[in-house]
Scaffold this active site. Structure first.
Site, mmCIF file in Angstrom:
data_model
loop_
_atom_site.group_PDB
_atom_site.id
_atom_site.type_symbol
_atom_site.label_atom_id
_atom_site.label_comp_id
_atom_site.label_asym_id
_atom_site.label_seq_id
_atom_site.Cartn_x
_atom_site.Cartn_y
_atom_site.Cartn_z
ATOM 1 N N LYS A 70 0.600 -1.245 -0.090
ATOM 2 C CA LYS A 70 -0.204 0.015 -0.024
ATOM 3 C C LYS A 70 0.631 1.445 0.127
ATOM 4 O O LYS A 70 0.467 2.332 -0.867
ATOM 5 C CB LYS A 70 -1.006 -0.026 1.130
ATOM 6 C CG LYS A 70 -2.080 -0.897 0.965
ATOM 7 C CD LYS A 70 -3.053 -0.734 2.286
ATOM 8 C CE LYS A 70 -4.628 -1.434 1.925
ATOM 9 N NZ LYS A 70 -5.469 -1.192 3.158
ATOM 10 N N ASP A 107 -10.163 3.797 1.796
ATOM 11 C CA ASP A 107 -10.579 3.260 3.247
ATOM 12 C C ASP A 107 -11.336 4.065 4.184
ATOM 13 O O ASP A 107 -12.198 3.777 4.714
ATOM 14 C CB ASP A 107 -9.256 2.807 3.990
ATOM 15 C CG ASP A 107 -8.582 1.568 3.433
ATOM 16 O OD1 ASP A 107 -9.371 0.711 2.880
ATOM 17 O OD2 ASP A 107 -7.567 1.233 3.666
HETATM 18 P P1 NAP Z 1 -0.914 -1.515 11.727
HETATM 19 O O1 NAP Z 1 -0.410 -0.183 11.010
HETATM 20 O O2 NAP Z 1 0.065 -2.427 12.139
HETATM 21 O O3 NAP Z 1 -1.122 -0.822 13.329
HETATM 22 C C1 NAP Z 1 -1.550 -1.387 14.366
HETATM 23 C C2 NAP Z 1 -2.190 -0.540 15.630
HETATM 24 O O4 NAP Z 1 -2.332 -1.775 16.417
HETATM 25 C C3 NAP Z 1 -0.844 0.126 16.257
HETATM 26 O O5 NAP Z 1 -1.639 1.323 16.503
HETATM 27 C C4 NAP Z 1 -0.328 -0.334 17.403
HETATM 28 O O6 NAP Z 1 0.159 0.110 18.453
HETATM 29 C C5 NAP Z 1 -1.616 -1.082 17.669
HETATM 30 N N1 NAP Z 1 -1.396 -2.393 18.498
HETATM 31 C C6 NAP Z 1 -0.946 -3.568 18.102
HETATM 32 N N2 NAP Z 1 -0.780 -4.642 19.097
HETATM 33 C C7 NAP Z 1 -0.929 -3.834 20.336
HETATM 34 C C8 NAP Z 1 -1.213 -4.168 21.603
HETATM 35 N N3 NAP Z 1 -0.785 -5.489 22.067
HETATM 36 N N4 NAP Z 1 -1.439 -3.150 22.497
HETATM 37 C C9 NAP Z 1 -1.949 -2.030 22.161
HETATM 38 N N5 NAP Z 1 -1.970 -1.614 20.771
HETATM 39 C C10 NAP Z 1 -1.471 -2.640 20.026
HETATM 40 O O7 NAP Z 1 -2.205 -2.119 11.440
HETATM 41 P P2 NAP Z 1 -3.266 -1.491 10.622
HETATM 42 O O8 NAP Z 1 -2.954 -1.903 9.151
HETATM 43 O O9 NAP Z 1 -3.693 -0.054 10.979
HETATM 44 O O10 NAP Z 1 -4.458 -2.533 10.948
HETATM 45 C C11 NAP Z 1 -5.020 -2.497 12.152
HETATM 46 C C12 NAP Z 1 -6.312 -3.341 12.235
HETATM 47 O O11 NAP Z 1 -7.348 -2.962 11.483
HETATM 48 C C13 NAP Z 1 -5.953 -4.904 11.652
HETATM 49 O O12 NAP Z 1 -6.557 -5.848 12.482
HETATM 50 C C14 NAP Z 1 -6.755 -4.926 10.304
HETATM 51 O O13 NAP Z 1 -7.259 -6.220 10.012
HETATM 52 C C15 NAP Z 1 -7.733 -4.056 10.298
HETATM 53 N N6 NAP Z 1 -8.291 -3.270 9.135
HETATM 54 C C16 NAP Z 1 -9.797 -3.200 8.734
HETATM 55 C C17 NAP Z 1 -10.089 -2.855 7.604
HETATM 56 C C18 NAP Z 1 -11.575 -2.826 7.288
HETATM 57 O O14 NAP Z 1 -11.664 -2.519 5.995
HETATM 58 N N7 NAP Z 1 -12.327 -3.056 8.180
HETATM 59 C C19 NAP Z 1 -9.162 -1.832 6.936
HETATM 60 C C20 NAP Z 1 -7.777 -1.763 7.394
HETATM 61 C C21 NAP Z 1 -7.477 -2.633 8.391
HETATM 62 P P3 NAP Z 1 1.562 0.528 18.473
HETATM 63 O O15 NAP Z 1 1.750 1.656 17.343
HETATM 64 O O16 NAP Z 1 1.918 1.061 19.861
HETATM 65 O O17 NAP Z 1 2.292 -0.610 17.917
#
Ligand code: NAP
Length: 281
Positions: A70, A107
């Site tokens: 992306k 998104d």
């Molecule tokens: P990402 O860029 O890796 O970000 C992950 C986020 O989760 C960060 O803010 C991280 O905090 C936090 N996190 C992870 N483990 C944690 C823990 N143990 N305690 C507290 N915070 C934690 O991932 P992303 O791409 O944003 O995706 C996040 C979620 O959204 C995923 O589950 C994905 O499947 C979902 N999503 C859904 C859609 C949809 O269309 N519904 C679209 C996109 C994504 P830190 O910064 O502290 O690491």
């Protein structure tokens, strides 16, 4: 059955085998009787720029872009939309008549449309939003809230610096709140959104006390595997409206499909069921 004039699009990812997009777009192609195809495109990380450049050469109408491409797609597209630049990532590519490739990010659109499905009166400008998480998905959600006129966006992230960077970069009514104060941040919040991966299958649940959340607030979780996270269950138990992550996934696909195949597709209960069947399998 497709003809030799079929329009073709696909999804670029690595790996791409888990993507729900072929099932989703395939449903719409059938539903609207379109002479077209939507195919998985396994593209290695070092090949994304060449793969994007190949789209017009192969006569593709465009493609979706998923993990891990992306961000790289933002640099590889010939032109990018304001939304893609703001979010720092591209999820939809459209090949234009002149053969150039436009990179967009839908998104945030998907998130807003999914909220309106459950709460038709919802507008970002209605009230304070609290966003948990500051990763890639949070960027799309925060951009949509600010562009929609949210009076205040509270950003709560485990790693506080990331929330602060995001707040500074977006240069709107955004402020970072320490992780330890996430429960208190919910006071007078109109919309609370989990954009972390917490609550997802294989991850611990999001530990968030909703006691201070007003009863008329909306709670959204963008996690969609499982569909009902512990956060949404708790929100419903308290009487808050709860919005799951599947709606965002389905609605973000609409602009790409419309651009590639010329039909504005609808998100219906039957489509939700069709995609859920794959999620639950
Ligand atoms: P990402 O860029 O890796 O970000 C992950 C986020 O989760 C960060 O803010 C991280 O905090 C936090 N996190 C992870 N483990 C944690 C823990 N143990 N305690 C507290 N915070 C934690 O991932 P992303 O791409 O944003 O995706 C996040 C979620 O959204 C995923 O589950 C994905 O499947 C979902 N999503 C859904 C859609 C949809 O269309 N519904 C679209 C996109 C994504 P830190 O910064 O502290 O690491």
């Amino acid at each position: 059955m497709i003809s030799a004039q079929a329009r073709v699009a696909g999804v670029m990812g690595w790996p791409v085998g888990h993507s729900l997009s072929p099932r989703l777009h395939g449903y719409w192609l059938d539903r609207y009787g379109i002479d077209g195809a939507y195919v998985p495109l396994p593209v290695r990380p070092d090949s994304i720029a060449s793969a994007i450049a190949a789209l017009p050469l192969l006569g593709f109408a465009g493609a979706n872009v998923t993990i891990p491409h992306k961000e790289a797609a933002l640099a590889a597209a010939d032109e990018t939309s304001a939304a893609a630049r703001r979010i720092g990532a591209v999820n939809t590519l459209v090949v234009r008549d002149d053969g150039s490739v436009l990179g967009d990010n839908t998104d945030g659109f998907g998130f807003a449309e999914s909220l309106k499905e459950t709460a038709p009166e919802w507008r970002a400008s209605t009230g304070v939003a609290t966003v948990i998480g500051a990763g890639g998905a949070a960027r799309a959600v925060v951009a949509t809230l600010i562009d929609g006129g949210a009076p205040e966006v509270r950003l709560v992230n485990r790693t506080r610096e990331k929330a602060e960077t995001l707040a500074t970069e977006f240069d709107g009514p955004c402020r970072a709140v320490p992780w330890s104060e996430r429960a208190a941040a919910l006071a007078d919040t109109a919309l609370a959104v989990n954009t972390t991966s917490l609550g997802m299958v294989g991850e611990p649940p999001l530990d968030l006390d909703l006691d201070q959340l007003p009863p008329d607030a909306i709670v959204a979780d963008i996690v969609y595997r499982p569909l009902r996270t512990a956060l949404l269950d708790e929100a419903s138990r308290r009487g808050n409206r709860a919005v799951d992550g599947l709606g965002m996934l389905l609605h973000q696909a609409r602009p790409g499909f419309a651009a590639w195949f010329g039909v504005e597709p609808e998100v219906t209960p039957a489509l939700r069921r069709h995609v859920l069947d794959a999620l639950e399998a």
